[in-house]
Scaffold this motif. Structure first.
Motif, PDB file in Angstrom:
ATOM      1  N   TYR A 209     -61.439 -67.450  14.935  1.00 59.08           N
ATOM      2  CA  TYR A 209     -60.327 -66.535  15.246  1.00 59.08           C
ATOM      3  C   TYR A 209     -59.286 -67.168  16.170  1.00 59.08           C
ATOM      4  CZ  TYR A 209     -63.723 -63.352  13.293  1.00 59.08           C
ATOM      5  OH  TYR A 209     -64.626 -62.764  12.450  1.00 59.08           O
ATOM      6  N   PHE A 210     -59.561 -68.383  16.666  1.00 59.79           N
ATOM      7  CA  PHE A 210     -58.645 -68.983  17.640  1.00 59.79           C
ATOM      8  C   PHE A 210     -57.237 -69.166  17.077  1.00 59.79           C
ATOM      9  CE2 PHE A 210     -62.282 -70.764  20.343  1.00 59.79           C
ATOM     10  CZ  PHE A 210     -62.082 -69.810  21.338  1.00 59.79           C
ATOM     11  N   LYS A 211     -57.148 -69.260  15.744  1.00 61.04           N
ATOM     12  CA  LYS A 211     -55.813 -69.449  15.145  1.00 61.04           C
ATOM     13  C   LYS A 211     -54.923 -68.227  15.397  1.00 61.04           C
ATOM     14  CE  LYS A 211     -57.460 -68.200  10.490  1.00 61.04           C
ATOM     15  NZ  LYS A 211     -58.912 -68.091  10.739  1.00 61.04           N
ATOM     16  N   LEU A 212     -55.529 -67.093  15.765  1.00 61.51           N
ATOM     17  CA  LEU A 212     -54.741 -65.882  16.042  1.00 61.51           C
ATOM     18  C   LEU A 212     -54.182 -65.888  17.467  1.00 61.51           C
ATOM     19  CD1 LEU A 212     -57.183 -63.239  14.453  1.00 61.51           C
ATOM     20  CD2 LEU A 212     -55.101 -64.201  13.428  1.00 61.51           C
ATOM     21  N   PHE A 213     -54.645 -66.834  18.308  1.00 66.56           N
ATOM     22  CA  PHE A 213     -54.164 -66.864  19.698  1.00 66.56           C
ATOM     23  C   PHE A 213     -52.735 -67.415  19.715  1.00 66.56           C
ATOM     24  CE2 PHE A 213     -53.628 -68.964  23.822  1.00 66.56           C
ATOM     25  CZ  PHE A 213     -53.954 -67.932  24.688  1.00 66.56           C
ATOM     26  N   PRO A 214     -51.791 -66.694  20.341  1.00 61.84           N
ATOM     27  CA  PRO A 214     -50.405 -67.172  20.330  1.00 61.84           C
ATOM     28  C   PRO A 214     -50.229 -68.417  21.192  1.00 61.84           C
ATOM     29  CG  PRO A 214     -50.621 -65.199  21.686  1.00 61.84           C
ATOM     30  CD  PRO A 214     -51.964 -65.445  21.080  1.00 61.84           C
ATOM     31  N   GLN A 215     -49.879 -69.544  20.577  1.00 63.31           N
ATOM     32  CA  GLN A 215     -49.712 -70.813  21.320  1.00 63.31           C
ATOM     33  C   GLN A 215     -48.389 -70.827  22.067  1.00 63.31           C
ATOM     34  OE1 GLN A 215     -52.126 -72.976  21.723  1.00 63.31           O
ATOM     35  NE2 GLN A 215     -53.478 -71.820  20.359  1.00 63.31           N
TER      36      GLN A 215
END
Ligand SMILES: N[C@@H](CCC(=O)N[C@@H](CS)C(=O)NCC(=O)O)C(=O)O
Length: 215
Positions: A209-215
């Motif tokens: 799910y880390f890809k959902l964290f806003p960079q």
């Protein structure tokens, strides 16, 4: 199995509760809640009208327990295991709670402010609030570096509720305000937290799910 945790694997406050459950291998049923799904959101609101997770449901005791800190206190009282989250000794108990509050209120909520701002449309951004949050995180970093000394965990040699709170707070804080090389004791503490098996498991499960964290 009487315990059900309503949660999401990317949610930092849910991590706190998961760490406590994994620390003691407490059996529970995980119920992943997608807040974007109307029916799932409605079901969570029914349990806790504030609408935030984690929420623990205990069918055996007919209790619904929201709020990560309270969930950990509840587990410590009714489902204790080898890791005790709140020390029995009175002074150590309030000092541990204070440390837990410090990580939640000043580190974690400041991180939440910064991440939330990244998700807002341009017209609704709050640069002043973000700068205040960044400054507060830096202040906390300085305090932790000063206080860590030779301690292994937040309160010394015993892992506690303070470390459950510190784990997600510092993990995500480092993403928005990098700890860098200037605070070696803090950096080493975060490394120890991430190596602890309960938190390592939480991180592994969050990976997809880390890809959902806003960079
Ligand atoms: N004080 C609460 C904070 C919980 C919280 O902020 N949860 C976030 C996820 S990390 C949430 O539910 N966000 C969804 C929303 O606010 O709609 C706790 O410690 O459990």
């Amino acid at each position: 199995m009487s315990l059900t945790l309503h949660f999401h694997p990317l949610s930092s406050f849910c991590w706190k509760a998961l760490i406590a459950l994994y620390e003691n291998d407490t059996p529970f049923t995980p119920n992943m809640v997608n807040l974007g799904d109307e029916a799932e959101r409605a079901a969570l609101l029914k349990l806790w009208p504030i609408g935030k997770f984690p929420v623990l449901r205990d069918d055996a005791r007919n209790q619904t327990v929201p709020e990560s800190s309270i969930i950990i206190e509840y587990l410590d009282r009714y489902y204790p295991g080898p890791t005790r989250f709140i020390p029995a000794e009175a002074d150590l108990a309030w000092q541990t709670r204070l440390s837990e509050r410090f990580y939640d209120l000043y580190v974690h909520l400041s991180v939440q402010k910064m991440v939330d701002d990244r998700l807002r449309p341009e017209a609704q951004k709050d640069p002043r609030g973000v700068e205040e949050a960044r400054a507060r995180i830096q202040l906390c970093y300085g305090m932790i570096e000063h206080e860590m000394g030779i301690k292994t965990w937040a309160m010394g040699e015993a892992f506690s509720i303070a470390d459950c709170a510190a784990s997600p707070a510092l993990f995500y804080a480092d993403k928005v305000v990098p700890i860098g090389d200037a605070r070696p004791k803090l950096a080493a503490y975060l490394d120890r937290l991430m190596a602890r098996s309960a938190f390592a498991r939480v991180l592994k499960e969050a990976e997809p799910y880390f890809k959902l964290f806003p960079q």
